[in-house]
Scaffold this motif. Sequence first.
Motif, mmCIF file in Angstrom:
data_model
loop_
_atom_site.group_PDB
_atom_site.id
_atom_site.type_symbol
_atom_site.label_atom_id
_atom_site.label_comp_id
_atom_site.label_asym_id
_atom_site.label_seq_id
_atom_site.Cartn_x
_atom_site.Cartn_y
_atom_site.Cartn_z
ATOM 1 N N GLU A 1 0.835 -1.203 0.000
ATOM 2 C CA GLU A 1 0.000 0.000 0.000
ATOM 3 C C GLU A 1 0.871 1.255 0.000
ATOM 4 O O GLU A 1 0.595 2.218 -0.721
ATOM 5 C CB GLU A 1 -0.945 0.005 1.213
ATOM 6 C CG GLU A 1 -2.037 -1.045 1.156
ATOM 7 C CD GLU A 1 -2.978 -0.851 -0.015
ATOM 8 O OE1 GLU A 1 -3.306 0.314 -0.343
ATOM 9 O OE2 GLU A 1 -3.371 -1.863 -0.620
ATOM 10 N N ALA A 2 1.935 1.239 0.824
ATOM 11 C CA ALA A 2 2.835 2.395 0.872
ATOM 12 C C ALA A 2 3.517 2.585 -0.485
ATOM 13 O O ALA A 2 3.660 3.719 -0.965
ATOM 14 C CB ALA A 2 3.882 2.206 1.972
ATOM 15 N N ALA B 1 1.908 6.461 -6.809
ATOM 16 C CA ALA B 1 0.886 7.438 -7.221
ATOM 17 C C ALA B 1 1.402 8.857 -7.014
ATOM 18 O O ALA B 1 1.202 9.736 -7.867
ATOM 19 C CB ALA B 1 -0.401 7.203 -6.433
ATOM 20 N N SER B 2 2.078 9.099 -5.897
ATOM 21 C CA SER B 2 2.645 10.420 -5.622
ATOM 22 C C SER B 2 3.702 10.774 -6.665
ATOM 23 O O SER B 2 3.724 11.907 -7.170
ATOM 24 C CB SER B 2 3.249 10.432 -4.225
ATOM 25 O OG SER B 2 3.950 11.626 -3.994
ATOM 26 N N ILE C 1 3.904 9.595 -9.687
ATOM 27 C CA ILE C 1 3.207 9.823 -10.962
ATOM 28 C C ILE C 1 2.601 11.213 -10.984
ATOM 29 O O ILE C 1 2.698 11.940 -11.982
ATOM 30 C CB ILE C 1 2.139 8.728 -11.202
ATOM 31 C CG1 ILE C 1 2.823 7.402 -11.520
ATOM 32 C CG2 ILE C 1 1.189 9.119 -12.314
ATOM 33 C CD1 ILE C 1 1.884 6.213 -11.582
ATOM 34 N N ASP C 2 1.951 11.604 -9.859
ATOM 35 C CA ASP C 2 1.357 12.945 -9.787
ATOM 36 C C ASP C 2 2.426 14.024 -9.948
ATOM 37 O O ASP C 2 2.230 15.004 -10.679
ATOM 38 C CB ASP C 2 0.610 13.130 -8.462
ATOM 39 C CG ASP C 2 -0.659 12.287 -8.385
ATOM 40 O OD1 ASP C 2 -1.123 11.833 -9.453
ATOM 41 O OD2 ASP C 2 -1.174 12.089 -7.263
ATOM 42 N N ARG C 3 3.575 13.832 -9.252
ATOM 43 C CA ARG C 3 4.663 14.807 -9.355
ATOM 44 C C ARG C 3 5.197 14.878 -10.780
ATOM 45 O O ARG C 3 5.436 15.956 -11.317
ATOM 46 C CB ARG C 3 5.794 14.461 -8.388
ATOM 47 C CG ARG C 3 5.577 15.068 -7.019
ATOM 48 C CD ARG C 3 6.807 14.893 -6.134
ATOM 49 N NE ARG C 3 6.637 13.615 -5.428
ATOM 50 C CZ ARG C 3 7.534 12.658 -5.368
ATOM 51 N NH1 ARG C 3 8.699 12.798 -5.928
ATOM 52 N NH2 ARG C 3 7.285 11.542 -4.723
ATOM 53 N N ARG C 4 5.371 13.717 -11.384
ATOM 54 C CA ARG C 4 5.894 13.703 -12.750
ATOM 55 C C ARG C 4 4.896 14.320 -13.734
ATOM 56 O O ARG C 4 5.284 15.024 -14.667
ATOM 57 C CB ARG C 4 6.254 12.288 -13.168
ATOM 58 C CG ARG C 4 7.514 11.796 -12.475
ATOM 59 C CD ARG C 4 7.948 10.471 -12.968
ATOM 60 N NE ARG C 4 9.132 10.031 -12.247
ATOM 61 C CZ ARG C 4 9.800 8.952 -12.527
ATOM 62 N NH1 ARG C 4 9.395 8.178 -13.527
ATOM 63 N NH2 ARG C 4 10.862 8.629 -11.849
ATOM 64 N N LEU C 5 3.602 14.031 -13.509
ATOM 65 C CA LEU C 5 2.583 14.647 -14.364
ATOM 66 C C LEU C 5 2.595 16.163 -14.200
ATOM 67 O O LEU C 5 2.501 16.906 -15.194
ATOM 68 C CB LEU C 5 1.196 14.090 -14.032
ATOM 69 C CG LEU C 5 0.873 12.704 -14.585
ATOM 70 C CD1 LEU C 5 -0.494 12.244 -14.092
ATOM 71 C CD2 LEU C 5 0.905 12.711 -16.104
ATOM 72 N N ALA C 6 2.696 16.627 -12.939
ATOM 73 C CA ALA C 6 2.734 18.074 -12.698
ATOM 74 C C ALA C 6 3.968 18.680 -13.363
ATOM 75 O O ALA C 6 3.895 19.741 -14.005
ATOM 76 C CB ALA C 6 2.733 18.366 -11.198
ATOM 77 N N GLY C 7 5.125 17.995 -13.232
ATOM 78 C CA GLY C 7 6.355 18.480 -13.871
ATOM 79 C C GLY C 7 6.210 18.493 -15.378
ATOM 80 O O GLY C 7 6.651 19.450 -16.057
#
Length: 185
Positions: free
Chosen positions: A112-113, A119-120, A122-128
Amino acid sequence: MRHILIAVLALSATPALAAGDVFFSLANTDFVVTLGFLLFIAILLYFKVPGKVTEMLDSRAVGIQSDLDEARALREEAQTLLASYERKQKEVQEQADRIVANARQEAERSAEAAKAEIASNIDRRLAGAEEQLAAARAAAIRDVRDQAIMVAVAASKDVIAKNMDAKRTNALIDESIDTVKAKMH
């Protein structure tokens, strides 16, 4: 002594006596065999062989009984040890089950971690990537504007150069100089 007399009388009632022959003669083989047998029995009784045989059998019976008792004790001890080992094995199995259950829970938590971390990331990379895309878009727009300005200036220069003559150019220059002077004062 009484036993011997009874044995002699019992052995003397043989078929040879019933036939009428003389039994108590050394020529009679039955009599000689009977005498040898009685003498053998007497020697055995004199040396107390039956008592010794009985003692040996009794001592052997005692030895066998002690072996049986020892075997029973060993069997009981073995059963006790077996029960103890079975109990310990059960405890160890329960402990192993707990360890496996804890390991599964820890693995689930770690999974889970890891999922959350992925997911975090992926979100950071998507934002970048979105920021880079926005920056690239802005740079492209700037480049297009700059190119458009350069093309417009070049086109304007060509149009002005074609439409302007020397008289008109001199009038525009004079007008620009007058506008600059007026703004400076």
